[in-house]
Design a protein around this motif. Sequence first.
Motif, PDB file in Angstrom:
ATOM      1  N   LEU A 188       0.841  -1.205   0.000  1.00 21.98           N
ATOM      2  CA  LEU A 188       0.000   0.000   0.000  1.00 21.98           C
ATOM      3  C   LEU A 188       0.873   1.251   0.000  1.00 21.98           C
ATOM      4  N   ALA A 189       1.932   1.226   0.787  1.00 17.98           N
ATOM      5  CA  ALA A 189       2.829   2.374   0.848  1.00 17.98           C
ATOM      6  C   ALA A 189       3.447   2.634  -0.524  1.00 17.98           C
ATOM      7  N   ARG A 191       2.227   1.720  -3.394  1.00 14.16           N
ATOM      8  CA  ARG A 191       1.165   2.175  -4.284  1.00 14.16           C
ATOM      9  C   ARG A 191       0.921   3.677  -4.103  1.00 14.16           C
ATOM     10  N   GLU A 192       0.907   4.121  -2.861  1.00 20.42           N
ATOM     11  CA  GLU A 192       0.546   5.507  -2.584  1.00 20.42           C
ATOM     12  C   GLU A 192       1.658   6.484  -2.931  1.00 20.42           C
ATOM     13  N   ASP A 193       2.890   6.170  -2.559  1.00 18.85           N
ATOM     14  CA  ASP A 193       4.004   7.081  -2.846  1.00 18.85           C
ATOM     15  C   ASP A 193       5.332   6.352  -2.657  1.00 18.85           C
TER      16      ASP A 193
ATOM     17  N   PHE B  93       0.440   9.053   2.466  1.00 18.50           N
ATOM     18  CA  PHE B  93      -0.211   7.963   1.753  1.00 18.50           C
ATOM     19  C   PHE B  93      -1.705   8.279   1.796  1.00 18.50           C
ATOM     20  N   ILE B 104       2.880   2.013   9.104  1.00 22.17           N
ATOM     21  CA  ILE B 104       3.855   1.588   8.098  1.00 22.17           C
ATOM     22  C   ILE B 104       5.254   2.046   8.493  1.00 22.17           C
TER      23      ILE B 104
END
Lengths: 330, 243
Positions: A188-189, A191-193, B93, B104
């Motif tokens: 996810l990280a 994917r986001e940036d 994010f 994270i």
Amino acid sequence: MSRQAILLGLLLAAFALAPLVAGPYLLSVLVVVMYFAYVGQAWNIMMGFAGQLSLGHTLYVGLGAYTAAALFVHLGVPAALGLFAAAAAAVAVGGVIGALGFRFGVKGVYFALLTIAFAEFTRILFEHIPGLGGPAGLFLPVGDRGGIDLIHLRGHPLMFYYLILAMTVGIFLLCRRLVRSRLGYTWLAVREDQEAAAALGINVFRAKLTAVMLSAGLTALGGVFFAFYYNNLFPNQAFSMNRSIEIILAPIVGGLGTLFGPILGALILTPLGELITMATEAMGFKAAGIKQLCYGLSLLAIVKFLPDGVWPWLRTRLGLEPDAGGEGES
Amino acid sequence: MSAAPLLLVEGLVKNFRGLRAVDGVTFSVNAGEVVALIGPNGAGKTTVFNMIAGVFQPDGGRVELEGASLVGLRPDQVCRAGVGRTFQLVKPFGNISVEENVLIGALRWTHDVAQARRRAREVLDLLGLADKRRQMARSLTLPDRKCLEVARALATGPKLLLLDEVMAGLRPAETDRMVETFRKLNRESGLTIVLIEHVMRAVMALSQRVVVINSGKPVCEGVPEEVVRDPRVLDCYLGQEKL
Ligand SMILES: Nc1ncnc2c1ncn2[C@@H]1O[C@H](COP(=O)(O)OP(=O)(O)OP(=O)(O)O)[C@@H](O)[C@H]1O
Ligand SMILES: [Mg+2]
């Protein structure tokens, strides 16, 4: 028990009990629904979780299908063993594409183009391998359609029905675990940036590569199912751009990066496609590509009115909690 | 001979095509210190951070953490070596929750998601973002996004924290609160901080030492009270602005 779980239970029960009431035609449609839910879920790992767009995903379906089928046809290797080879082949090829693309910083659309190029290249390659039947196709001997032989994956259509149901449930549970895992959050990280992800200690290259390889391997298992269910394979179908697009429609319509999205998308699109085909046939005109056109229009409608997909919208309507794993509240 | 400083930056050089953005910047930071890096717009401050953090490879000079070179490491390796950083242009994010953003960060040192979540909540508490933890990060205001940048970097458990203008755009009361938070972190857990900041109120309150650069070159270095009265600094930077 959450309402999410209840909904899932009801859906599962409906699919499990459907053969009691449904005829062969409806069952064959439901098989296609579940097949697209399955491969959509597998594709979603790469795009929905890790943000890496693959437009050539049928490459892995085809590789899995051909590997297991060829082993069966030529060497008599049962599907239960062939699937390991199928997954391994796809993981290896996915690894090569990922390593090439990500090492040289091929991003976004350009990476997507690379995936198409590999699918096309493989199609042409497979048309020239005689052992695989070339353009004339590879056919699996149809055995006893009455029995149940899970090892060789020969038998009654109901066996295939419950097999794809089990696969769809399995990949759903796997993905649910993944999005709540360390690896899932890493994706996810990324994917986001990517820059921010790297600044938090995430090895972006490795994260993307694991996503591609896992997605490829799981997709290939869908290909094994495809091969043994339909019993015929043609390079210009198995590796066609059309197939790749079909794979990605369900998760996009249902909701990228969600767990229910691919399932819901397949539940909407496959029957829609069937209805369109029936309607055009009933009206007596044969218009090639009318199904694709309608798919395209429904996709346009989704992008315009529900840009996050149907499931995020429906979920809010039903008052359900997010799937977790990157689905906070707005 | 004393032990190696926590961070050593020596003769750092960076060229962008024709432009020499950083030209011989040298400073060191001891463990437990708070050092400010100031200078006018375009002085090269962010570029210095990017070279420490592994985003840019320096064209010359050394960067060392506890005596070990950071040059040639990727950003994720620099983070794992113990350097946390925030981005001047915030990079949240956006489509995941605030808590997950910070979680994270904590996954840098633990594989246990539940533990990372606990740490994320602690950090969010500390920075006053606790009541927004379930919101999507993209729904935060800019000051809150800056705060989230800090929370995420802090959650990685760094020895050295690089802060790039995290107090820009905050109201004075918010600035004071954040300054207090960093002071507390510095005092209680010995966290070493290098901050780039235009808000002199924060620089004066927080830093024990100030390094000034202009046009990529070092101008002077000293305790805050001296630096703000230094004619060279007044000339190139502070003279044009307030004070
Ligand atoms: N990636 C890049 N490519 C080309 N030039 C760059 C790049 N990054 C920075 N520069 C240039 O290098 C110089 C220093 O920029 P830098 O961002 O380090 O300044 P700064 O001190 O952080 O300024 P500010 O206070 O405005 O943030 C500027 O002239 C800038 O235009
Ligand atoms: Mg800057």
